[in-house]
Design a protein around this motif. Structure first.
Motif, mmCIF file in Angstrom:
data_model
loop_
_atom_site.group_PDB
_atom_site.id
_atom_site.type_symbol
_atom_site.label_atom_id
_atom_site.label_comp_id
_atom_site.label_asym_id
_atom_site.label_seq_id
_atom_site.Cartn_x
_atom_site.Cartn_y
_atom_site.Cartn_z
ATOM 1 N N GLY A 154 0.856 -1.389 -0.046
ATOM 2 C CA GLY A 154 0.055 -0.018 -0.012
ATOM 3 C C GLY A 154 0.908 1.255 0.007
ATOM 4 N N LYS A 155 0.151 2.201 0.320
ATOM 5 C CA LYS A 155 0.703 3.707 0.268
ATOM 6 C C LYS A 155 1.888 3.795 1.300
ATOM 7 C CE LYS A 155 0.462 7.621 -2.154
ATOM 8 N NZ LYS A 155 0.858 7.707 -3.556
ATOM 9 N N VAL A 156 1.761 3.295 2.710
ATOM 10 C CA VAL A 156 2.878 3.465 3.286
ATOM 11 C C VAL A 156 4.018 2.757 2.964
ATOM 12 C CG1 VAL A 156 3.503 2.697 5.681
ATOM 13 C CG2 VAL A 156 1.163 3.428 5.408
ATOM 14 N N GLU A 157 3.987 1.435 2.397
ATOM 15 C CA GLU A 157 5.135 0.787 1.787
ATOM 16 C C GLU A 157 5.604 1.661 0.552
ATOM 17 O OE1 GLU A 157 6.670 -2.051 2.625
ATOM 18 O OE2 GLU A 157 5.204 -2.143 4.435
ATOM 19 N N GLU A 158 4.924 2.346 -0.302
ATOM 20 C CA GLU A 158 5.517 3.153 -1.227
ATOM 21 C C GLU A 158 6.300 4.342 -0.659
ATOM 22 O OE1 GLU A 158 3.659 6.611 -4.267
ATOM 23 O OE2 GLU A 158 2.565 4.608 -4.165
ATOM 24 N N TYR A 159 5.788 5.006 0.396
ATOM 25 C CA TYR A 159 6.544 6.054 0.825
ATOM 26 C C TYR A 159 7.831 5.450 1.516
ATOM 27 C CZ TYR A 159 2.857 9.417 0.352
ATOM 28 O OH TYR A 159 2.073 10.212 -0.204
ATOM 29 N N LEU A 160 7.792 4.350 2.350
ATOM 30 C CA LEU A 160 9.057 3.770 2.921
ATOM 31 C C LEU A 160 10.005 3.416 1.793
ATOM 32 C CD1 LEU A 160 7.275 1.474 5.821
ATOM 33 C CD2 LEU A 160 8.629 3.738 6.083
ATOM 34 N N ASN A 161 9.601 3.041 0.768
ATOM 35 C CA ASN A 161 10.638 2.621 -0.332
ATOM 36 C C ASN A 161 11.353 3.707 -1.017
ATOM 37 O OD1 ASN A 161 10.079 -0.037 -0.277
ATOM 38 N ND2 ASN A 161 8.482 -0.016 -1.684
ATOM 39 N N ARG A 162 10.449 4.957 -1.040
ATOM 40 C CA ARG A 162 10.781 6.155 -1.422
ATOM 41 C C ARG A 162 11.977 6.672 -0.551
ATOM 42 N NH1 ARG A 162 6.411 9.924 -3.920
ATOM 43 N NH2 ARG A 162 8.131 11.087 -4.242
ATOM 44 N N ILE A 163 11.662 6.616 0.841
ATOM 45 C CA ILE A 163 12.602 7.170 1.987
ATOM 46 C C ILE A 163 13.782 6.341 1.878
ATOM 47 C CG2 ILE A 163 12.955 7.559 4.320
ATOM 48 C CD1 ILE A 163 9.781 8.038 4.387
ATOM 49 N N ASN A 185 22.630 2.176 20.276
ATOM 50 C CA ASN A 185 21.703 1.858 19.315
ATOM 51 C C ASN A 185 20.991 2.803 18.978
ATOM 52 O OD1 ASN A 185 20.009 0.638 17.703
ATOM 53 N ND2 ASN A 185 19.629 -1.275 18.833
ATOM 54 N N PRO A 186 20.899 3.486 17.672
ATOM 55 C CA PRO A 186 20.285 4.666 17.523
ATOM 56 C C PRO A 186 18.788 4.314 16.945
ATOM 57 C CG PRO A 186 21.785 4.214 15.648
ATOM 58 C CD PRO A 186 21.958 3.171 16.826
ATOM 59 N N TYR A 187 18.421 3.262 17.067
ATOM 60 C CA TYR A 187 17.106 2.674 16.329
ATOM 61 C C TYR A 187 16.007 3.592 16.635
ATOM 62 C CZ TYR A 187 12.996 -0.477 15.737
ATOM 63 O OH TYR A 187 11.959 -1.069 15.171
ATOM 64 N N ASP A 188 15.705 4.004 17.767
ATOM 65 C CA ASP A 188 14.441 4.936 18.014
ATOM 66 C C ASP A 188 14.705 6.229 17.411
ATOM 67 O OD1 ASP A 188 13.019 3.036 19.567
ATOM 68 O OD2 ASP A 188 13.757 3.885 21.269
ATOM 69 N N ALA A 189 15.911 6.741 17.274
ATOM 70 C CA ALA A 189 16.043 7.870 16.501
ATOM 71 C C ALA A 189 15.896 7.683 15.019
ATOM 72 C CB ALA A 189 17.577 8.517 16.900
ATOM 73 N N VAL A 190 16.521 6.732 14.457
ATOM 74 C CA VAL A 190 16.282 6.199 13.098
ATOM 75 C C VAL A 190 14.848 6.242 12.721
ATOM 76 C CG1 VAL A 190 16.714 4.823 11.198
ATOM 77 C CG2 VAL A 190 18.681 5.342 12.874
ATOM 78 N N LEU A 191 14.046 5.669 13.541
ATOM 79 C CA LEU A 191 12.634 5.569 13.341
ATOM 80 C C LEU A 191 12.184 6.732 13.373
ATOM 81 C CD1 LEU A 191 10.173 3.875 13.037
ATOM 82 C CD2 LEU A 191 9.929 3.318 15.613
ATOM 83 N N ARG A 192 12.353 7.690 14.171
ATOM 84 C CA ARG A 192 11.747 8.993 14.100
ATOM 85 C C ARG A 192 12.210 9.569 12.931
ATOM 86 N NH1 ARG A 192 13.366 9.064 19.670
ATOM 87 N NH2 ARG A 192 15.150 10.312 19.073
ATOM 88 N N ILE A 194 12.875 8.549 9.895
ATOM 89 C CA ILE A 194 12.008 8.141 8.679
ATOM 90 C C ILE A 194 10.654 8.467 8.867
ATOM 91 C CG2 ILE A 194 11.035 5.927 7.952
ATOM 92 C CD1 ILE A 194 13.584 4.114 8.801
ATOM 93 N N LEU A 195 10.136 8.705 10.035
ATOM 94 C CA LEU A 195 8.697 8.881 9.950
ATOM 95 C C LEU A 195 8.578 10.666 9.706
ATOM 96 C CD1 LEU A 195 7.502 6.992 13.171
ATOM 97 C CD2 LEU A 195 7.019 6.370 10.898
ATOM 98 N N ALA A 196 9.708 11.223 10.161
ATOM 99 C CA ALA A 196 9.610 12.768 9.766
ATOM 100 C C ALA A 196 9.579 13.010 8.230
ATOM 101 C CB ALA A 196 10.903 13.220 10.686
ATOM 102 N N HIS A 197 10.257 12.087 7.615
ATOM 103 C CA HIS A 197 10.261 11.989 6.032
ATOM 104 C C HIS A 197 8.656 11.732 5.706
ATOM 105 C CE1 HIS A 197 14.587 12.031 6.551
ATOM 106 N NE2 HIS A 197 14.769 12.623 5.318
ATOM 107 N N MET A 198 8.229 10.634 6.092
ATOM 108 C CA MET A 198 7.004 10.512 5.550
ATOM 109 C C MET A 198 6.072 11.522 6.037
ATOM 110 S SD MET A 198 4.537 6.985 6.633
ATOM 111 C CE MET A 198 5.983 5.867 5.906
ATOM 112 N N GLN A 199 6.013 12.172 7.196
ATOM 113 C CA GLN A 199 5.193 13.250 7.352
ATOM 114 C C GLN A 199 5.379 14.450 6.436
ATOM 115 O OE1 GLN A 199 2.820 13.484 9.717
ATOM 116 N NE2 GLN A 199 2.096 15.679 8.893
#
Length: 362
Positions: A154-163, A185-192, A194-199
């Motif tokens: 779906g659309k979420v996957e499309e954005y994740l692929n672009r990011i 481990n910067p896991y949570d920072a990397v997740l934020r 990625i989500l900032a780019h999606m926003q």
């Protein structure tokens, strides 16, 4: 010259039928064929896949993305195992699309599933279900786009692929250096990150225009940020005695918790919480909705959750953190989402920072 009306493209809805009864399968396909003859059916076409047992259902789910599933609980009359419970749990947990249990054994739905009945998980008695009406209900859900957004392709996957392809490559050296230099481990920072780019992608349309927001986007219903030690700026709470709503406006820095150098929980700085009363009885006119009044901020209604109202900047109340955390005195109903919370805080701060000047003559 009048332009010809463009024909609306047919939307294909992928429907998984988990059913071993040939009679019930015929009922489904007859109802779907009849539905396709209607005006609505000319726009939305169901494409079905059949699974007659757990093994076949798992195979179908592994190979294809679906929008909905109609699931029978008992798939083999000779078996005591209710495979439909297993399939339903798997879909809701892993595949994120709505499930309708249609069975003669509704009372045998897994108790944990029964506790979580909602618009994405419903149950109907096989002998009395109106399949045509059920198809219309699935269309109503499909029109929102939720299944296209959340499915695996779906659309979420499309954005994740672009990011992944276009953006993360520019910051990966930094994240890798953190793991080497600081051994963290910067896991949570990397997740934020990625989500900032999606926003960023979601704030404007594909044409580059800023999107209009809707009332449900204003709120986080069932607050995500929860703690036994603190509350959060933007939480909306209700006084259990007076049934009044209040918005928590205390600065975030005073509510912060964490762990000190000795590994012990760090309690918030704030001993008292600043609350703004939300007036749900006030007449809300055009100026109020547009936030043209300097002393209020408009909160839109949300069906079955909140009737809407005005945050009254003049109606401040101070309450101890201990009392606010006491569920016998206050309940946290929902939170204001970040995109809107910041504006409320800014307008509240501006209201009390006004100085004014004496009137001038001449």
């Amino acid at each position: 010259m009048q332009q010809p009306i463009q024909a609306q493209p047919i939307q294909e809805i992928e429907l998984l039928l988990v059913e071993d009864s040939e009679t019930q399968l015929k009922n489904y396909h007859d109802a779907i064929d009849n539905f396709h003859e209607t005006d609505l059916g000319q726009l939305y076409q169901f494409r079905t896949e059949i699974a007659k047992n757990l093994s076949e259902a798992l195979d179908k789910l592994a190979k294809k993305d679906f929008d909905f599933a109609f699931v029978d609980l008992k798939l083999e009359s000779s078996s005591e195992q209710l495979e439909g419970n297993t399939i339903t749990t798997l879909i809701l947990d892993k595949f994120r699309f709505p499930v309708f249990i249609i069975s003669g054994h509704i009372g045998d739905i897994d108790p944990e599933l029964q506790e979580n009945m909602n618009i994405f998980f419903q149950a109907r008695e096989k002998g009395s279900v109106d399949i045509y009406q059920l198809l219309k209900e699935t269309i109503d859900i499909y029109k929102t786009g939720v299944t296209k957004i959340l499915k695996r392709n779906g659309k979420v996957e499309e954005y994740l692929n672009r990011i992944f392809r276009e953006h993360l490559i520019h910051s990966m050296d930094y994240w890798i250096s953190l793991t080497k230099e600081n051994k963290i481990n910067p896991y949570d920072a990397v997740l934020r990150h990625i989500l900032a780019h999606m926003q960023e992608y979601l704030e404007v349309s594909e044409n580059g225009f800023f999107e209009n927001y809707h009332a449900p986007e204003f709120y986080i219903v069932k607050p995500i940020k929860q703690s036994d030690l603190t509350v959060f700026t933007g939480d909306v709470i209700m006084d259990t005695t007076e049934k009044k709503y209040y918005l928590i406006i205390t600065p975030t820095c005073d509510l912060a918790t964490g762990v000190d150098r000795e590994g012990k929980p760090r309690i918030p700085k704030a001993k008292y919480i600043t609350l703004l009363e939300i007036n749900t009885k006030s007449t809300i006119d055009f100026d109020a909705k547009g936030n043209k009044r300097v002393s209020t901020h408009y909160l839109p209604p949300l069906k079955d959750i909140f009737e809407g109202g005005l945050v009254e900047f003049q109606l401040l109340k101070s309450e101890t953190l201990e009392n606010v955390l006491d569920t016998k005195k206050y309940n946290i109903k929902f939170s204001i989402s970040s995109a809107f919370k910041k504006d409320i805080v800014a307008r509240f701060s501006n209201y009390y920072s006004r100085q004014g000047q004496p009137a001038l003559i001449g």
